[in-house]
Design a protein around this motif. Structure first.
Motif, short mmCIF file in Angstrom:
data_model
loop_
_atom_site.label_atom_id
_atom_site.label_comp_id
_atom_site.label_asym_id
_atom_site.label_seq_id
_atom_site.Cartn_x
_atom_site.Cartn_y
_atom_site.Cartn_z
N GLN A 178 -46.07 -36.12 -81.35
CA GLN A 178 -45.54 -37.49 -81.42
C GLN A 178 -45.17 -38.03 -80.04
O GLN A 178 -44.36 -38.95 -79.93
CB GLN A 178 -44.31 -37.52 -82.34
CG GLN A 178 -44.57 -36.98 -83.73
CD GLN A 178 -45.71 -37.68 -84.42
OE1 GLN A 178 -45.94 -38.87 -84.22
NE2 GLN A 178 -46.45 -36.95 -85.26
N GLN A 179 -45.76 -37.48 -78.97
CA GLN A 179 -45.40 -37.91 -77.62
C GLN A 179 -45.79 -39.36 -77.35
O GLN A 179 -45.24 -40.00 -76.44
CB GLN A 179 -46.04 -36.98 -76.58
CG GLN A 179 -47.55 -36.95 -76.59
CD GLN A 179 -48.11 -35.93 -77.57
OE1 GLN A 179 -47.41 -35.45 -78.45
NE2 GLN A 179 -49.39 -35.61 -77.42
N GLY A 180 -46.73 -39.90 -78.11
CA GLY A 180 -47.12 -41.29 -77.93
C GLY A 180 -46.37 -42.25 -78.82
O GLY A 180 -46.66 -43.45 -78.85
N SER A 181 -45.39 -41.75 -79.55
CA SER A 181 -44.63 -42.56 -80.50
C SER A 181 -43.25 -42.86 -79.93
O SER A 181 -42.99 -42.64 -78.75
CB SER A 181 -44.54 -41.81 -81.84
OG SER A 181 -43.87 -42.57 -82.81
N ASP A 182 -42.36 -43.37 -80.77
CA ASP A 182 -40.96 -43.54 -80.39
C ASP A 182 -40.11 -43.44 -81.65
O ASP A 182 -40.62 -43.31 -82.75
CB ASP A 182 -40.73 -44.87 -79.65
CG ASP A 182 -41.12 -46.10 -80.48
OD1 ASP A 182 -40.99 -46.06 -81.72
OD2 ASP A 182 -41.57 -47.09 -79.88
N GLU A 205 -40.71 -46.15 -84.45
CA GLU A 205 -41.98 -45.96 -85.15
C GLU A 205 -41.90 -44.79 -86.13
O GLU A 205 -42.40 -44.88 -87.25
CB GLU A 205 -43.10 -45.73 -84.15
CG GLU A 205 -44.48 -45.58 -84.80
CD GLU A 205 -45.58 -45.39 -83.77
OE1 GLU A 205 -46.51 -46.21 -83.76
OE2 GLU A 205 -45.50 -44.40 -82.99
N ASP A 228 -40.98 -37.79 -76.55
CA ASP A 228 -41.12 -38.19 -75.16
C ASP A 228 -40.77 -37.07 -74.19
O ASP A 228 -41.08 -37.14 -73.00
CB ASP A 228 -40.27 -39.42 -74.86
CG ASP A 228 -38.81 -39.24 -75.26
OD1 ASP A 228 -38.48 -38.24 -75.91
OD2 ASP A 228 -38.00 -40.12 -74.91
N LEU A 247 -43.93 -35.86 -72.61
CA LEU A 247 -44.79 -36.80 -71.88
C LEU A 247 -45.19 -36.34 -70.48
O LEU A 247 -46.34 -36.47 -70.09
CB LEU A 247 -44.12 -38.17 -71.81
CG LEU A 247 -44.34 -39.08 -73.02
CD1 LEU A 247 -43.52 -40.36 -72.87
CD2 LEU A 247 -45.81 -39.42 -73.19
N ASP A 263 -48.27 -34.17 -70.55
CA ASP A 263 -49.49 -34.86 -70.94
C ASP A 263 -49.99 -35.79 -69.83
O ASP A 263 -51.18 -35.93 -69.58
CB ASP A 263 -49.26 -35.65 -72.22
CG ASP A 263 -48.91 -34.74 -73.38
OD1 ASP A 263 -48.11 -35.14 -74.21
OD2 ASP A 263 -49.43 -33.61 -73.41
N VAL A 264 -49.05 -36.44 -69.14
CA VAL A 264 -49.42 -37.35 -68.05
C VAL A 264 -50.12 -36.59 -66.93
O VAL A 264 -51.03 -37.09 -66.28
CB VAL A 264 -48.17 -38.08 -67.53
CG1 VAL A 264 -48.49 -38.83 -66.24
CG2 VAL A 264 -47.65 -39.05 -68.58
N ARG A 266 -56.94 -31.75 -81.40
CA ARG A 266 -55.51 -31.82 -81.09
C ARG A 266 -54.85 -30.45 -81.10
O ARG A 266 -53.65 -30.34 -80.95
CB ARG A 266 -54.80 -32.73 -82.09
CG ARG A 266 -55.05 -34.20 -81.85
CD ARG A 266 -54.22 -35.05 -82.77
NE ARG A 266 -52.79 -34.78 -82.64
CZ ARG A 266 -51.87 -35.32 -83.44
NH1 ARG A 266 -52.23 -36.13 -84.40
NH2 ARG A 266 -50.60 -35.04 -83.27
N GLN A 270 -47.11 -27.65 -77.42
CA GLN A 270 -45.75 -28.16 -77.58
C GLN A 270 -44.84 -27.12 -78.24
O GLN A 270 -43.70 -26.91 -77.81
CB GLN A 270 -45.76 -29.45 -78.40
CG GLN A 270 -46.28 -30.65 -77.63
CD GLN A 270 -46.14 -31.95 -78.40
OE1 GLN A 270 -45.53 -32.00 -79.47
NE2 GLN A 270 -46.69 -33.02 -77.85
#
Length: 328
Positions: free
Chosen positions: A9-13, A16, A63, A66, A69-70, A152, A159
């Protein structure tokens, strides 16, 4: 209620994730058959986006992954994280090979054979790392059945491995959950890696928690997760009153779907395990929250809390002559 989401869920918040969980939770309550299901579902619906204090809060930690992943996927992880992630991938493949449907089992067996063959061919230090996980990534159909989207396996399993291996990361994530668990919290729900977070946070509680629900949990993965839990030896969180665990048999992340034999309480209470049979491999949160087994546990926890709040204070030492007759 406090929610703790799962991997990927690193692209979520937080918002959401709450919007994703609430509707499915309401469906589960409505499907539960609880006598107050309609009222509880209405209260839950009213709490979504309401100006008043909501009934539910999400401990969002996606997050925290993140930066990795970046920086380009798994290139910056340690050898220990690599090794744990590979162990996880092998455990998932072995579970799929024994519990999956015909196609899943066949593809998992093929992947395991391929991983073992490649391992025999590689010489030197590091041969055992990134082997099963790389093969699982190459089997796009199987990976999509397990994780929801093709390819994935590596970031999701990494993670879990990072949480288990990185003490600072673990402490920060646990603090996020602990900050949301208040004196009036009646229920904590953890999904996937979030169930590990919820269980460990439960051990840090200094206040009672009426119910813990774990969904699609890897807590029972004896070769990888179980021996790395804190505290050791793993046991029932002492301030948790009731623990309900729900796992789809076709959820290969929940390698051991029955947790009762593995987590003992000091007073004989048992984890209430629900091992579900479904037509498809299922690790997604919606498929768990919408199950009547989950909805009933949620409804029971909320109804009990509501009933307790409505009860007037009663002096149990008052004699029959000074109060109502309590005889049968």
């Amino acid at each position: 209620m406090v929610f703790v989401h799962g991997i990927g869920q690193q692209g979520s918040d937080r918002d959401e994730q709450e919007r994703l969980w609430f509707p499915s939770l309401v469906k589960g309550v409505l499907f539960s058959g609880h006598r107050h299901a309609d009222r509880i579902a209405a209260d839950l619906t009213a709490s979504c986006g309401a100006a008043r204090e909501p009934l539910c809060g999400m401990a969002f930690y996606g997050d925290r992954f993140l930066p990795l992943d970046v920086q380009g996927g798994d290139t910056a992880v340690s050898a220990e994280v690599d090794a744990i992630a590979d162990e996880l991938a092998r455990a998932v493949l072995e579970t799929a090979a024994t519990r999956g449907n015909e196609r899943s089992a066949a593809e998992a067996l093929q992947a395991l054979t391929q991983a073992d063959t490649q391992l025999d061919e590689v010489q030197g230090p590091g041969a055992i790392t990134r082997n099963a996980i790389a093969v699982l990534d190459d089997h796009h159909w199987l990976a999509s059945r397990i994780f929801g989207l093709a390819q994935r396996a590596r970031p999701d399993l990494t993670q879990v491995a990072r949480y288990l291996a990185d003490a600072d990361l673990r402490a920060r994530i646990l603090q996020l959950a602990a900050d949301l668990i208040k004196d009036d919290t009646v229920l904590v729900i953890g999904h996937s890696l979030g169930s590990v977070v919820a269980w460990e946070a439960g051990h840090q509680l200094s206040r009672p928690l009426p119910m813990l629900i774990t969904l699609g949990s890897p807590l029972g993965l004896g070769s990888v997760v179980y021996p790395r839990l804190h505290p050791q030896p793993p046991s029932w969180p002492p301030n948790v009153d009731r623990w309900v665990n729900v796992a789809h048999r076709d959820d290969f992340i929940a390698v051991e779907p029955r947790l009762a034999p593995l987590f003992q309480s000091t007073d004989g209470r048992l984890v209430e395990d629900h091992e579900l049979v479904s037509k498809h491999e299922h690790h997604g949160i919606a498929g768990y929250l919408e199950r009547p087994e989950t909805g009933l546990a949620v409804a029971e926890a909320l109804a009990r809390a509501t009933d307790a709040a409505k009860q007037p204070d009663v002096d149990l030492d008052v004699g029959a002559a000074d109060g109502p007759d309590r005889s049968p």
